[in-house]
Design an enzyme around this catalytic site. Structure first.
Site, PDB file in Angstrom:
ATOM      1  N   LYS A 152      30.460  44.307  32.984  1.00  0.00           N
ATOM      2  CA  LYS A 152      29.361  43.739  33.783  1.00  0.00           C
ATOM      3  C   LYS A 152      28.638  44.848  34.536  1.00  0.00           C
ATOM      4  O   LYS A 152      29.262  45.834  34.942  1.00  0.00           O
ATOM      5  CB  LYS A 152      29.891  42.717  34.791  1.00  0.00           C
ATOM      6  CG  LYS A 152      30.466  41.454  34.160  1.00  0.00           C
ATOM      7  CD  LYS A 152      29.374  40.521  33.654  1.00  0.00           C
ATOM      8  CE  LYS A 152      29.927  39.325  32.897  1.00  0.00           C
ATOM      9  NZ  LYS A 152      30.433  38.276  33.754  1.00  0.00           N
ATOM     10  N   GLN A 181      44.957  39.434  34.196  1.00  0.00           N
ATOM     11  CA  GLN A 181      43.930  39.144  33.206  1.00  0.00           C
ATOM     12  C   GLN A 181      43.555  40.480  32.592  1.00  0.00           C
ATOM     13  O   GLN A 181      43.848  41.528  33.158  1.00  0.00           O
ATOM     14  CB  GLN A 181      42.724  38.503  33.876  1.00  0.00           C
ATOM     15  CG  GLN A 181      42.154  39.379  34.999  1.00  0.00           C
ATOM     16  CD  GLN A 181      41.241  38.610  35.930  1.00  0.00           C
ATOM     17  OE1 GLN A 181      41.276  37.391  35.983  1.00  0.00           O
ATOM     18  NE2 GLN A 181      40.423  39.334  36.670  1.00  0.00           N
ATOM     19  N   ASP A 231      33.895  39.346  29.934  1.00  0.00           N
ATOM     20  CA  ASP A 231      34.626  40.593  30.180  1.00  0.00           C
ATOM     21  C   ASP A 231      36.082  40.368  30.563  1.00  0.00           C
ATOM     22  O   ASP A 231      36.799  41.319  30.848  1.00  0.00           O
ATOM     23  CB  ASP A 231      33.918  41.403  31.280  1.00  0.00           C
ATOM     24  CG  ASP A 231      33.830  40.649  32.605  1.00  0.00           C
ATOM     25  OD1 ASP A 231      33.823  39.393  32.569  1.00  0.00           O
ATOM     26  OD2 ASP A 231      33.781  41.303  33.664  1.00  0.00           O
ATOM     27  N   ASP A 273      45.545  37.822  42.795  1.00  0.00           N
ATOM     28  CA  ASP A 273      44.212  37.318  42.503  1.00  0.00           C
ATOM     29  C   ASP A 273      44.310  35.995  41.738  1.00  0.00           C
ATOM     30  O   ASP A 273      44.984  35.913  40.708  1.00  0.00           O
ATOM     31  CB  ASP A 273      43.506  38.375  41.645  1.00  0.00           C
ATOM     32  CG  ASP A 273      42.034  38.094  41.460  1.00  0.00           C
ATOM     33  OD1 ASP A 273      41.268  38.339  42.410  1.00  0.00           O
ATOM     34  OD2 ASP A 273      41.657  37.643  40.360  1.00  0.00           O
ATOM     35  N   ASN A 274      43.656  34.975  42.257  1.00  0.00           N
ATOM     36  CA  ASN A 274      43.586  33.677  41.564  1.00  0.00           C
ATOM     37  C   ASN A 274      44.912  33.230  40.950  1.00  0.00           C
ATOM     38  O   ASN A 274      44.982  32.964  39.747  1.00  0.00           O
ATOM     39  CB  ASN A 274      42.533  33.742  40.453  1.00  0.00           C
ATOM     40  CG  ASN A 274      41.133  33.572  40.997  1.00  0.00           C
ATOM     41  OD1 ASN A 274      40.932  32.883  42.002  1.00  0.00           O
ATOM     42  ND2 ASN A 274      40.173  34.193  40.354  1.00  0.00           N
ATOM     43  N   GLU A 289      45.769  34.607  46.699  1.00  0.00           N
ATOM     44  CA  GLU A 289      44.315  34.519  46.845  1.00  0.00           C
ATOM     45  C   GLU A 289      43.821  33.293  46.090  1.00  0.00           C
ATOM     46  O   GLU A 289      43.299  33.386  44.988  1.00  0.00           O
ATOM     47  CB  GLU A 289      43.635  35.782  46.318  1.00  0.00           C
ATOM     48  CG  GLU A 289      42.151  35.832  46.650  1.00  0.00           C
ATOM     49  CD  GLU A 289      41.214  35.565  45.473  1.00  0.00           C
ATOM     50  OE1 GLU A 289      39.999  35.544  45.686  1.00  0.00           O
ATOM     51  OE2 GLU A 289      41.696  35.375  44.328  1.00  0.00           O
ATOM     52  N   LYS A 316      32.010  44.947  44.166  1.00  0.00           N
ATOM     53  CA  LYS A 316      32.746  44.502  42.983  1.00  0.00           C
ATOM     54  C   LYS A 316      32.156  45.130  41.721  1.00  0.00           C
ATOM     55  O   LYS A 316      32.857  45.273  40.724  1.00  0.00           O
ATOM     56  CB  LYS A 316      32.686  42.972  42.871  1.00  0.00           C
ATOM     57  CG  LYS A 316      33.482  42.260  43.950  1.00  0.00           C
ATOM     58  CD  LYS A 316      33.699  40.791  43.624  1.00  0.00           C
ATOM     59  CE  LYS A 316      32.384  40.023  43.711  1.00  0.00           C
ATOM     60  NZ  LYS A 316      32.606  38.572  43.471  1.00  0.00           N
ATOM     61  N   TYR A 317      30.860  45.471  41.776  1.00  0.00           N
ATOM     62  CA  TYR A 317      30.206  45.961  40.560  1.00  0.00           C
ATOM     63  C   TYR A 317      29.638  47.367  40.682  1.00  0.00           C
ATOM     64  O   TYR A 317      29.090  47.881  39.735  1.00  0.00           O
ATOM     65  CB  TYR A 317      29.082  44.990  40.148  1.00  0.00           C
ATOM     66  CG  TYR A 317      29.559  43.571  40.084  1.00  0.00           C
ATOM     67  CD1 TYR A 317      30.391  43.150  39.035  1.00  0.00           C
ATOM     68  CD2 TYR A 317      29.216  42.653  41.071  1.00  0.00           C
ATOM     69  CE1 TYR A 317      30.856  41.847  38.983  1.00  0.00           C
ATOM     70  CE2 TYR A 317      29.681  41.352  41.028  1.00  0.00           C
ATOM     71  CZ  TYR A 317      30.502  40.955  39.984  1.00  0.00           C
ATOM     72  OH  TYR A 317      30.970  39.673  39.939  1.00  0.00           O
TER      73      TYR A 317
END
Lengths: 668, 668
Positions: free
Chosen positions: B255, B315, B350, B386-387, B415, B528-529
């Protein structure tokens, strides 16, 4: 790092989660209670990781059945899933919840949101694969149909058409019949449910002493006299006629009138001092009659829609045959004498309690349960159990379950007026109904708090209250000092706050109010210790009022349960008001009671018009079922005035549908 | 009548009843959580039939120990028994309750109430018999002593003297050491307890992106840059420095800036798109540095009282080595491609999620836990996950337990900003702490309701909140529109309502408030990007204010836990007020926050003077630890005025003991 060789044995691919299944009493250690025909709403928190779709099933079965019946549960928001079933015939049941991640449902839900044509084409192929797997699980016609749908999806075509195919409702129903449940999860406890007959929830009880049932003063009453009184009791609208113990009464250490330490010649003793030379818990006091008389009484009662309830008092008079036959069932003092009941410095020399730590407990348990079996065989299935909290809890749990296994219609009323936790334990372990603290709840605040707790508190699934304004042990100060209005208001409160209630008569309808001494709750000349004669025809008797209240109860289903109870605000502390309605709202009863027996009170009642479905602003009628009077009310606040000298209570039926001009023929 | 041959197998003579042991999460399915040194108060409803005396013991043991330690429980009224123990070293423990009917205690209690001389003589003999039995259970000196006391009681004499002998305190203590526990009962579940280290309950977290840590604009930051920033973070008073993923970032489907679908050349991608040719979850992004750099960072942090927390995001980017090495760990589409994450119509090309229904789930679980083990071996014991709710619940329950079995000090922060039931499940199954809905609770009503639920609701025994006013994903509207006062008030709220809290910096202290687009909670130019450069020395930075708040937290034990939180009434809806105090009341903090960042507000605060021990009418001092100002207050109602332009909050320490004339030397 220490680390185990591998993950745990169960299949780690199970992704559905079930949490907080309810109703549930102590994690399933005890049964939830319902009556035949009642809806059992089961809820569970169910979810999975991520966004996949779940299917959740409620499973139910009779306890001795192996096969489950399944009902699809629906999500009700906040991950709460619901389904209900109707309680069947009395008996024990189990229910449980199973859930699985459903790939077809997930696929379908995602398909509905897909927009990109290429995505839809790809999804169609994935859907076809799922349908082929479903076909492999199906038989016959369904199998062929699923394969057909799979080919349709695999065949390609316009995105919109493919999407329509995938979202077809018939396909959804077909696929739903053949889910992949290989990774389903079940709630770990198969929750127990006891279904009782309707009388367990709703009934009016009448207690009388058979020995006082003679119509002639001075003669010891008999079971035949009780039979002759059945029309009277049935006429008052009662469902259960409960008799204190009818067994031979001990002669050793017998108590005299007014609980005198020593009986005088001719004193009849207490029916709760059970057992004498003539027999024990399975015998009938010869002065009352014979086994035949009892059978006739049971049958005659049934013919009038009444049921006989017996008193179970597991204790022995010193001359009970068991004391000699089974000395090991009792405690002994160092001098070898049997230990009588005591709570130092108080002594109850006429009563020997059983020793529930006896080495011979198994035989004793069997004998005690044998007493229950004996009376069940004589046609009695309602037992009022005397002081169950002074016998071991484990015994009751076993004995009640055993009796109900054979006779699921059996009803056990726990006569415990003890500490709250103990009361609740008895209800949990199997007692069908429980006496309450109602006798000592008098003010609006007390009544509101207590009956809100009973109807909506944690006990609602297992503790069924049975409210008594008086008993042979309890002549409350409210009745001693409140006169006729107090008897009337306490009756209305008991009969409408609690779906089950009872009175000890004829003391109640004849407003017996004299205590043995000031400050005592014992009756003067209590029937517990002597034979009394009652003049049922006394003109001031409350019998007609009681009959009216019982009719109102029968005719209004709102009064057949307690779950629909809601208290209403009033601006006068002496006026208590509450509404009860059936789950469908078809029957709505509104009760207003003046709690002050001495003065007229008036005030404004605030109805929850939304809960009662009265919030459209139209007027509505409240129909006083006690007096027949009708009032036109509107809006939430309405005025009430109650003079205890005339009637201390309103029992209104709400009639929402008033006549309007449209109702007349000539309107058209 | 059908009836079973005999009563059930367990000993029916067991008469003690134990009910409702708490704390207890889901009947013991999940562990209660405490931290080292915390008091664990255990309560149980215990009773027996009749009037006999009970003894009740709390039992505790480490999970892998076999022997219990026992503490006598005391009755606290209403059949509730209590005892407590102090949580020991981090690890898993069990606790349980046992009870028995104690015949000596019953005998003693009855003796105290006996009045009749003959009764006392008889009771003395019964007592002697009980003591002889106790002697038979005892050894050595106690045995001889018990026998002696038995003879004293058996020897007869004056009633008063016998009674005194029987009631002797030494005798009671002696007999209590040798009870007859043959009929004791135990609560059927050995309840699990997880003890964590103190940081699990109380800590301040600071999140920063290592790649933005370079002091030179335009240069990619490194772990060495983070090391250089440790003094800054420690100086602000934080305990935990949490780093977003530090692994190689995927190049496939990367991304671009501001989440653009395609990266432009030079775009650095999202750290959460984990894995590339250089390695996966156990590798370090080459641009950040080496394993050596990381080890040095961990050690340097520890030297400053800081701990490094890592992000665990299970992930994979499409070029993560596992995608090729373990294709069975991922879902595939009919065309053979790996299924990327999606929530139609949204696509996350992604990111490849793991397939927790993979047939190779065991290997996959081991590999994922291997990631945790790997970083634990590198000195990291704090993980921000995360998640977690998009991975299987069963996996987390197993993996967290396994890691903590070896390293009980490990801390896992979940999170998850998802549905309440899912948040709670994650906390139950083992996450040490949980992110909260704090970011979206702004009004007095919302904050009061939510933090009352967190501190006192059913989750209090397992759900430990960690409150964040911002995260890289969450730039709330409160911060977007509220300016500096909003950043200050949200910080004070997070830091004082919740014993654990965190900020995402330097965005927070530099008051970054520009969203990507109106209505979005995403930051414009989100880290984040892309790599950002922050000017830490900006004069408007909130760093000193944050440092002050963190000092106040450290110095006031009342802020180290949430159980002591109580909200106070105010007569201005824009003023929220609450008190926190330590269990012993020695430290009391009172916080008042003006929730309106735009206007000054004043009003009256109503203190619960009784709960705070201020009800003797004396004046007391409230000392604003933010500004140093001191106010003399008295009584429950006191006036407060807060101008957000100056300071939107008071954090008062209550100082009850004011100087009086007696305190001066010359008073004497």
């Amino acid at each position: 790092m220490s680390s185990r060789a591998s993950p745990p044995a169960p299949d780690g691919r199970v992704r559905a989660v079930i949490d907080a299944v309810r109703p549930c009493v102590d994690g399933g250690r005890f049964a939830v209670k319902r009556v035949r025909g009642e809806e059992v709403l089961v809820e569970a928190d169910c979810f999975t990781d991520g966004h996949d779709a779940l299917r959740v099933m409620l499973r139910t079965r009779a306890e001795d059945a192996t096969a489950w019946e399944e009902t699809e549960m629906r999500e009700a928001g906040n991950d709460r899933w619901c389904a209900s079933f109707v309680a069947g015939e009395p008996g024990r049941y189990r229910y449980n919840v199973v859930a699985w991640v459903d790939h077809f449902l997930t696929w379908r839900r995602e398909l509905a949101r897909r927009e990109d044509a290429q995505d839809i084409a790809s999804a169609a192929l994935a859907g076809a694969a799922l349908l082929r797997e479903a076909a492999a699980r199906a038989q016959d016609a369904d199998r062929a149909l699923l394969a057909e749908w799979a080919e349709k999806l695999a065949g390609g075509g316009e995105a919109a058409a493919l999407r329509d195919t995938g979202l077809d409702e018939d396909l959804a129903a077909l696929a739903a019949r053949h889910p992949d449940r290989s990774l389903e999860t079940a709630w770990p406890v198969e929750l127990p449910l006891v279904v009782d007959r309707e009388l367990a929830r709703f009934g009016a009880w009448y207690e009388l002493f058979p020995r006082s049932a003679s119509p002639e003063p001075g003669r010891h009453g008999t079971l035949a006299d009780v039979e002759a009184r059945l029309d009277y009791v049935a006429g008052l609208g009662f469902d259960v006629l409960y008799l204190p113990p009818i067994h031979p009464i001990g002669r050793e250490k017998r108590k005299g009138r007014n609980n005198a330490l020593a009986a005088q010649p001719g004193d009849d003793g207490s029916p709760w001092a059970i057992g004498a030379a003539e027999g024990g818990h399975e015998a009938i006091h010869p002065a009352l009659g014979t086994r035949e008389d009892f059978r006739r009484l049971v049958a005659a009662a049934r013919a009038r829609g009444l049921e006989i309830a017996l008193d179970i008092a597991f204790q022995c008079a010193p001359d009970h045959p068991w004391v000699k036959a089974h000395p090991s069932w009792f405690r002994h003092r160092p001098d070898g004498t049997v230990q009588y009941a005591e709570n130092p410095p108080k002594k109850y020399q006429d009563i020997y309690p059983f020793d529930f730590e006896s080495a011979d407990w198994r035989e004793m348990w069997m004998a005690l349960k044998g007493v229950l079996d004996f009376w069940v065989a004589e046609g009695v299935t309602i037992f009022r159990v005397d002081n169950p909290h002074t016998k071991s809890f484990a015994f009751w749990e076993w004995a009640i379950a055993e009796v109900k296994r054979a006779r699921p219609e059996a009803i056990f009323l726990a006569e415990a007026f003890t500490r709250p936790k103990v009361m609740h334990r008895l209800a949990k372990l199997g007692f069908t109904q429980s006496y309450t603290y109602f006798a000592w709840r008098n003010t609006r605040r007390e009544l509101t708090q207590y009956f809100t707790e009973l109807a909506h508190g944690p006990g609602r699934d297992y503790f069924r209250p049975n409210a008594w304004p008086n008993t042979p042990d309890i002549l409350t100060e409210a009745l001693q000092f409140g006169g006729r209005p107090a008897f009337m208001s306490r009756l209305v409160l008991a009969a409408t706050l609690s779906a089950s209630y009872g009175i000890y008569g004829p003391a109640f309808e004849l407003m017996e109010a004299e205590p043995r001494e000031p400050g005592s709750e014992e009756y003067l000349h209590s029937e517990k210790y002597e034979v009394r004669h009652w003049d049922l025809e006394r003109p001031d008797s409350l019998r007609h009022f009681i009959g009216r209240v019982n009719s109102i109860r029968r005719e209004n289903p709102a009064l057949h349960a307690d779950a629909g109870l809601r208290f209403l605000r009033t601006d006068n502390d002496q006026l208590i008001a509450y509404a009860k309605q059936t789950p469908d709202g078809a029957n709505q009863v509104l009760v207003v009671v003046n709690l002050d027996p001495h003065h007229a009170h008036s005030g404004w009642i605030e109805l929850d018009t939304e809960a009662l479905g009265l919030d459209d602003g139209s007027p509505y009628q409240v129909h006083d079922l006690l007096t027949g009077a009708r009032f036109l009310w509107h809006g939430p606040r309405n005025y009430v005035s109650l003079d205890p000298a005339r009637a201390p209570a309103h029992v209104f039926r709400l009639r929402r549908r008033l006549h309007r001009e449209q109702d007349f023929d000539y309107f058209l």
